[in-house]
Design a protein around this motif. Structure first.
Motif, short mmCIF file in Angstrom:
data_model
loop_
_atom_site.label_atom_id
_atom_site.label_comp_id
_atom_site.label_asym_id
_atom_site.label_seq_id
_atom_site.Cartn_x
_atom_site.Cartn_y
_atom_site.Cartn_z
N TYR A 1 83.87 38.55 32.12
CA TYR A 1 85.11 39.04 31.51
C TYR A 1 85.08 40.56 31.34
O TYR A 1 86.09 41.25 31.55
CB TYR A 1 85.36 38.38 30.15
N LEU B 1 86.04 41.96 34.66
CA LEU B 1 87.46 41.75 34.91
C LEU B 1 88.31 42.71 34.09
O LEU B 1 89.31 43.25 34.58
CB LEU B 1 87.84 40.30 34.59
N GLU C 1 92.01 43.27 34.90
CA GLU C 1 92.38 41.86 34.96
C GLU C 1 91.98 41.10 33.71
O GLU C 1 91.78 39.88 33.73
CB GLU C 1 91.77 41.20 36.22
N HIS D 1 89.65 36.07 42.58
CA HIS D 1 88.67 37.07 42.15
C HIS D 1 87.54 36.49 41.32
O HIS D 1 86.40 36.93 41.40
CB HIS D 1 89.38 38.14 41.32
N ARG D 2 87.85 35.50 40.50
CA ARG D 2 86.84 35.00 39.57
C ARG D 2 85.84 34.07 40.24
O ARG D 2 84.84 33.70 39.63
CB ARG D 2 87.54 34.28 38.41
N LEU E 1 83.32 43.58 41.88
CA LEU E 1 82.88 42.29 41.33
C LEU E 1 81.68 41.75 42.11
O LEU E 1 80.73 41.22 41.53
CB LEU E 1 84.02 41.29 41.35
#
Length: 472
Positions: free
Chosen positions: A128, A131, A136, A269-270, A298
């Motif tokens: 997180y 992100l 994000e 993305h995650r 990332l």
């Protein structure tokens, strides 16, 4: 206030995602999860309607997007005339627990009053933070607490233990919840066909050993009833499907070998594991992987991998010229080499380029004719989203063929049934599903709870009761 374990189901009973449940004992209360399902019916899903960031709690409560749970929101953010106790006047000790970082489980966690702790697993907390760096994160200016796996967190007399699950996002976990009246196990989202399938088995074994009276389980992959209305018998086993995370790299490599032009892919993305898959597939066929800057960040931050080039799109080049880079972008430029559209166009067949849907027009700078677009669980997620049809139209207009290479983040129906039979709870509560009624217990009873109804855990049973305690 009586000392009994009260459970209330606020949302997510017959939707994919948006699960929100509260468990209360005495003056302690926990909440899990805190996201929203796909907002197709809400004006907030229309990109032309601007969200009022300072008034999101106010607006979301009025629109019914946020649950009307008393004592969870700061007083200055509540709508006038709404009869709710603000967080600062609540006599409950409350904590929120997030099972994983998919938006349908955490998209509104930032709107919880800052005085109330919101817990993420340690791996989720790290993801997180990344992100949030790339823009994000979710709305709301607050801090988050990390919790170690297998180590209980106490909220009054409620004990919450995070158990890791295999899912398509790092840090996913279920929660074993113990009160003086018994134990509840919430699976979160789970599967057995990912990179960490043994993790799910181990956590189920742990939950069973810790004891459970009620099992709350997701049911995303439970299919619709038969044409005659019957549900048929669902049997459980752990036979793997053809499409697993472990077979996906070779499937994508085969698709790339069959394409003579530029290859483009779209991922979520995650899903850090899926990024690793794209790295592996590109290596297998000898194409150079090209990533957008945020995706490259990332990949580097959570895998340490740097064997890709960063696409210097028109927007990124403009930022470079204006010297308006964020710290994470500077890190990307230090770790990755850049490549421009002109360089890619010299030999399109040598590249495998990542593209987010929101940056779709950047593909107009590339020679896409005769190329391949691989959609691999990126956004838009499926045909229920109007943007999905627009994506297909764009790909066709760009002269590319379209292939979907998916691996679900959710357990199959047979795997869900195996899980239920293995855990054999006294009370089975399937939700996070369009058809939760398809899942039957082995020996216990099944409860399809009503939204807003309060249930009391007693003697390995859940009894519906009338109460107003949750208004606090």
């Amino acid at each position: 206030m009586t000392n009994e374990t009260k459970i209330r189901f606020w949302a997510g009973l017959r939707t994919i995602g948006g699960t929100i449940i509260t468990i209360e004992y005495g003056r302690a209360r926990i909440v899990f999860d805190f996201g929203t399902p796909f907002l197709g019916a809400s004006p907030l899903a229309d990109h032309e309607v601007r969200k009022r960031e300072p008034k999101l709690v106010h607006d979301y409560l009025k629109l019914g997007i946020l649950p009307e749970i008393g004592g969870l929101y700061a007083g200055h953010e509540l709508p006038r005339g709404m009869n709710h106790v603000p967080s600062e006047r609540s006599d409950l000790e409350t904590a929120v627990f997030i099972s994983h970082l998919h938006l349908d489980h955490m998209s509104v966690m930032g709107l919880v009053a800052p005085s109330i702790p919101v817990y993420l697993s340690e791996e989720s907390a790290k993801l997180y933070a990344s992100l949030n760096e790339i823009g994000e994160g979710v709305p709301g200016n607050r801090d988050y607490q990390s919790m170690a796996l297998h180590k209980p967190v106490r909220v009054g007399e409620i004990e919450v233990t995070a158990l890791p699950m295999d899912h398509c996002v790092p840090g996913a976990c279920g929660f074993h919840i113990r009160t003086p009246d018994g134990c509840v196990f919430y699976t979160g989202d789970l599967r057995f066909h990912g990179f960490d399938q043994e993790l799910t088995k181990q956590s189920l074994s742990t939950a069973k050993a810790m004891g459970l009276d009620a099992l709350i389980i997701e049911g995303t992959m439970l299919w619709e009833p038969d044409a005659d209305g019957s549900m048929g018998e669902l049997t459980g086993d752990l036979v793997l499907p053809e499409a697993t995370e472990l077979t996906l790299p070779s499937r994508i490599a085969a698709a790339l070998q069959g394409s003579e032009g530029l290859a483009v892919f779209n991922v979520y993305h995650r899903n850090i594991g899926r990024l690793r898959t794209m790295v592996q597939a590109a290596r297998e066929v000898g194409r150079t992987l090209v990533l957008e800057p945020a995706t490259a960040y990332l990949l580097y931050k959570h895998t340490g991998l740097t064997d890709a080039l960063v696409y210097a799109s028109s927007g990124f080049l403009r930022q470079l010229q204006e010297e308006k880079l964020y710290d994470w972008q500077t890190t990307v430029l230090q770790q990755f080499k850049r490549i421009s559209a002109d360089e890619i166009n010299l030999s399109p067949s040598g590249y495998f380029v990542q593209n987010e849907y929101r940056h779709l027009l950047e593909l107009l700078d590339l020679n896409t004719g005769g190329g391949l677009f691989i959609h691999s669980d990126g956004t838009p997620l499926g045909s229920y989203d109007p943007s999905y049809e627009r994506l297909l139209q764009f790909v066709e207009r760009a002269g590319m063929s379209f292939e979907s290479h998916r691996v679900s983040g959710h357990a199959s129906a047979r795997h869900l049934k195996w899980t239920v039979d293995y855990l054999d709870p006294a009370v089975l509560i399937p939700l996070h599903s369009f058809y939760p009624e398809r899942l039957q217990p082995l020996n216990g009873v099944r409860l399809l709870p009503e939204s807003g109804q309060t249930y009391v855990l007693k003697n390995r049973s859940l009894l519906a009761v009338q109460t107003t305690d949750f208004s606090n």
